[in-house]
Motif scaffolding. Structure first.
Motif, PDB file in Angstrom:
ATOM      1  N   ALA A   1      45.419 -21.036  60.645  1.00  0.00           N
ATOM      2  CA  ALA A   1      46.562 -21.074  61.570  1.00  0.00           C
ATOM      3  C   ALA A   1      46.758 -19.710  62.252  1.00  0.00           C
ATOM      4  O   ALA A   1      47.000 -19.628  63.462  1.00  0.00           O
ATOM      5  N   GLU A   2      46.624 -18.643  61.476  1.00  0.00           N
ATOM      6  CA  GLU A   2      46.855 -17.304  62.020  1.00  0.00           C
ATOM      7  C   GLU A   2      45.809 -16.930  63.081  1.00  0.00           C
ATOM      8  O   GLU A   2      46.138 -16.301  64.102  1.00  0.00           O
ATOM      9  N   ALA A   3      44.574 -17.324  62.848  1.00  0.00           N
ATOM     10  CA  ALA A   3      43.503 -17.021  63.804  1.00  0.00           C
ATOM     11  C   ALA A   3      43.714 -17.810  65.098  1.00  0.00           C
ATOM     12  O   ALA A   3      43.571 -17.287  66.202  1.00  0.00           O
ATOM     13  N   ARG A   4      44.089 -19.062  64.948  1.00  0.00           N
ATOM     14  CA  ARG A   4      44.320 -19.892  66.122  1.00  0.00           C
ATOM     15  C   ARG A   4      45.453 -19.320  66.978  1.00  0.00           C
ATOM     16  O   ARG A   4      45.364 -19.252  68.203  1.00  0.00           O
ATOM     17  N   GLU A   5      46.523 -18.902  66.290  1.00  0.00           N
ATOM     18  CA  GLU A   5      47.683 -18.332  66.981  1.00  0.00           C
ATOM     19  C   GLU A   5      47.279 -17.080  67.778  1.00  0.00           C
ATOM     20  O   GLU A   5      47.634 -16.915  68.945  1.00  0.00           O
ATOM     21  N   LEU A   6      46.515 -16.192  67.141  1.00  0.00           N
ATOM     22  CA  LEU A   6      46.086 -14.961  67.820  1.00  0.00           C
ATOM     23  C   LEU A   6      45.151 -15.256  68.988  1.00  0.00           C
ATOM     24  O   LEU A   6      45.235 -14.615  70.041  1.00  0.00           O
ATOM     25  N   LEU A   7      44.289 -16.240  68.819  1.00  0.00           N
ATOM     26  CA  LEU A   7      43.374 -16.588  69.916  1.00  0.00           C
ATOM     27  C   LEU A   7      44.154 -17.165  71.098  1.00  0.00           C
ATOM     28  O   LEU A   7      43.888 -16.847  72.257  1.00  0.00           O
ATOM     29  N   GLU A   8      45.149 -17.969  70.780  1.00  0.00           N
ATOM     30  CA  GLU A   8      45.969 -18.570  71.843  1.00  0.00           C
ATOM     31  C   GLU A   8      46.696 -17.477  72.638  1.00  0.00           C
ATOM     32  O   GLU A   8      46.716 -17.491  73.870  1.00  0.00           O
ATOM     33  N   GLN A   9      47.283 -16.513  71.892  1.00  0.00           N
ATOM     34  CA  GLN A   9      47.949 -15.387  72.576  1.00  0.00           C
ATOM     35  C   GLN A   9      46.959 -14.594  73.412  1.00  0.00           C
ATOM     36  O   GLN A   9      47.260 -14.177  74.534  1.00  0.00           O
ATOM     37  N   ALA A  10      45.773 -14.385  72.876  1.00  0.00           N
ATOM     38  CA  ALA A  10      44.775 -13.561  73.569  1.00  0.00           C
ATOM     39  C   ALA A  10      44.347 -14.204  74.891  1.00  0.00           C
ATOM     40  O   ALA A  10      44.264 -13.530  75.916  1.00  0.00           O
ATOM     41  N   VAL A  11      44.078 -15.495  74.872  1.00  0.00           N
ATOM     42  CA  VAL A  11      43.635 -16.114  76.130  1.00  0.00           C
ATOM     43  C   VAL A  11      44.786 -16.145  77.143  1.00  0.00           C
ATOM     44  O   VAL A  11      44.558 -16.077  78.350  1.00  0.00           O
ATOM     45  N   LYS A  12      46.022 -16.187  76.658  1.00  0.00           N
ATOM     46  CA  LYS A  12      47.173 -16.102  77.569  1.00  0.00           C
ATOM     47  C   LYS A  12      47.204 -14.755  78.285  1.00  0.00           C
ATOM     48  O   LYS A  12      47.475 -14.676  79.479  1.00  0.00           O
ATOM     49  N   VAL A  13      46.930 -13.688  77.515  1.00  0.00           N
ATOM     50  CA  VAL A  13      46.870 -12.352  78.109  1.00  0.00           C
ATOM     51  C   VAL A  13      45.828 -12.323  79.230  1.00  0.00           C
ATOM     52  O   VAL A  13      45.955 -11.590  80.211  1.00  0.00           O
ATOM     53  N   LEU A  14      44.806 -13.155  79.106  1.00  0.00           N
ATOM     54  CA  LEU A  14      43.749 -13.215  80.123  1.00  0.00           C
ATOM     55  C   LEU A  14      44.090 -14.236  81.204  1.00  0.00           C
ATOM     56  O   LEU A  14      43.208 -14.697  81.930  1.00  0.00           O
ATOM     57  N   ASP A  15      45.380 -14.620  81.314  1.00  0.00           N
ATOM     58  CA  ASP A  15      45.846 -15.604  82.304  1.00  0.00           C
ATOM     59  C   ASP A  15      45.105 -16.922  82.191  1.00  0.00           C
ATOM     60  O   ASP A  15      44.790 -17.565  83.197  1.00  0.00           O
ATOM     61  N   CYS A  16      44.838 -17.295  80.965  1.00  0.00           N
ATOM     62  CA  CYS A  16      44.135 -18.549  80.734  1.00  0.00           C
ATOM     63  C   CYS A  16      44.881 -19.277  79.621  1.00  0.00           C
ATOM     64  O   CYS A  16      45.940 -18.828  79.171  1.00  0.00           O
ATOM     65  N   SER A  17      44.374 -20.413  79.186  1.00  0.00           N
ATOM     66  CA  SER A  17      44.956 -21.116  78.046  1.00  0.00           C
ATOM     67  C   SER A  17      43.795 -21.694  77.249  1.00  0.00           C
ATOM     68  O   SER A  17      42.660 -21.698  77.731  1.00  0.00           O
ATOM     69  N   LEU A  18      44.097 -22.192  76.057  1.00  0.00           N
ATOM     70  CA  LEU A  18      43.015 -22.780  75.257  1.00  0.00           C
ATOM     71  C   LEU A  18      42.362 -23.940  76.008  1.00  0.00           C
ATOM     72  O   LEU A  18      41.166 -24.194  75.866  1.00  0.00           O
TER      73      LEU A  18
END
Ligand SMILES: [Zn+2]
Length: 343
Positions: A60-77
């Motif tokens: 869960a923690e990895a998924r959450e961080l990845l989701e935030q990271a792609v948002k920073v890149l103006d993208c989404s999962l």
């Protein structure tokens, strides 16, 4: 979370999104054990979406961080088009499987991982079958019994086939570029690395790690001679143009070649040390492993945790079998336990 420039001198495990090249980002994700600490997922812009190299562990923690990271890149999962996965180990593959169930992105994996992946999805297969067989050959059944007593985290539903099997060597066609792909068996049978020549980088997975040596043949169905395969794969990438090293564990490093030279040296030294333990009467892989020092800190075998002791035995076994092929040792088998002596 915000986008930062990558700092190879900083703590590579600190959560965030780090720019490592034009439209190329490093996203370290956490792992549950303290051994490796984190795994780097790399995101490359491709048209209006992202292509990710490796996925992280389905936590869960990895998924959450990845989701935030792609948002920073103006993208989404949703905008992640594809996972290119270097090898089948849990910390590289399972989050891709979990995310695909939700978002349907494409997953690509080296074809020679198929056997391990089939075993991982088979509820009748004990999760440590491959390792237990190697421990037996190594004369370490007692470690095998200890390992079998540990409750397994293995869950067949974490695993599923990829959408496509990669046949290396070859190329991966992306929307905005073409990457090369090379077969680098050793760490696992079907390990592959990707080269983005335009960005002058190699996504090395666990084949070339900047600070540690990868485990060899830790998989359900190890190759006959995993260390020989690994050394050949090191020589293969040494023969390619030198590029920046983007490893799955550890900081980005300037030269693949420089690190490969160190790894080849390390294994040469290790082969000589292991040969000496046999000359001194060690007999089996377990016997040899007990006479060696382990990790960068030079720890004694008995100071290692259970899992590391198991890997130490399989690692020693892999070196011994290379010494046999090279004619430096001879091997005899009693009840499937391998005994070694000077040739
Ligand atoms: Zn890994």
């Amino acid at each position: 979370m915000q986008l930062r420039q990558d700092d190879p001198e900083g703590d590579w495990t600190a959560p965030g999104v780090y720019e490592v090249g034009a439209g190329l980002y490093r996203i370290p994700l956490p792992l549950p054990q303290d051994g490796l600490r984190a795994v780097n997922v790399y995101a490359a812009r491709d048209g209006d979406g992202l292509v990710l190299v490796d996925s992280g562990w389905a936590l869960a923690e990895a998924r959450e961080l990845l989701e935030q990271a792609v948002k920073v890149l103006d993208c989404s999962l949703d905008g992640v088009r594809r996972f290119l996965v270097t090898h089948v180990h849990r910390d590289h593959y399972t989050l891709a499987v979990a995310l695909r169930r939700e978002f349907g992105m494409r997953i690509s994996l080296g074809r020679d991982e198929a056997g391990t992946l089939r075993a991982a999805q088979d509820p009748a297969q004990p999760p440590w079958a491959g390792l237990l067989a190697q421990l037996h050959r190594g004369g370490a059944d007692s470690l095998g019994r200890e390992l079998s007593a540990v409750p397994s985290q293995h869950d067949v539903t974490d695993w599923a086939d990829p959408d496509d099997w990669l046949d290396a060597p070859g190329v991966v066609e992306l929307e905005t570029g073409t990457w090369q792909m090379h077969a680098t068996p050793g760490h696992t049978r079907g390990h592959v690395v990707f080269v983005d020549a335009a960005r002058d980088v190699m996504f090395a997975g666990d084949h070339v790690l900047p600070r540690i040596t990868p485990s060899i043949g830790f998989e359900q169905q190890p190759a006959e001679l995993p260390l020989r395969a690994y050394l050949d794969s090191l020589k293969l990438v040494r023969g390619l143009p030198d590029r920046r090293l983007l490893p799955a564990h550890g900081p980005v490093s300037p030269s693949v070649h420089a690190r490969v030279d160190e790894l080849l040296d390390h294994h040469d030294t290790r082969l000589r040390q292991i040969e000496k333990t046999i000359e001194a009467g060690a007999g089996t892989a377990a016997g040899a492993a007990r006479r060696l020092l382990w990790t960068r800190r030079g720890r004694h075998f008995d100071e290692l945790d259970l899992f590391s002791r198991c890997l130490a035995v399989t690692e020693t076994l892999a070196h011994l079998d290379v010494l046999v092929i090279a004619g430096r040792l001879q091997r005899t088998g009693e009840d499937g336990v391998y005994h070694y002596a000077k040739a």
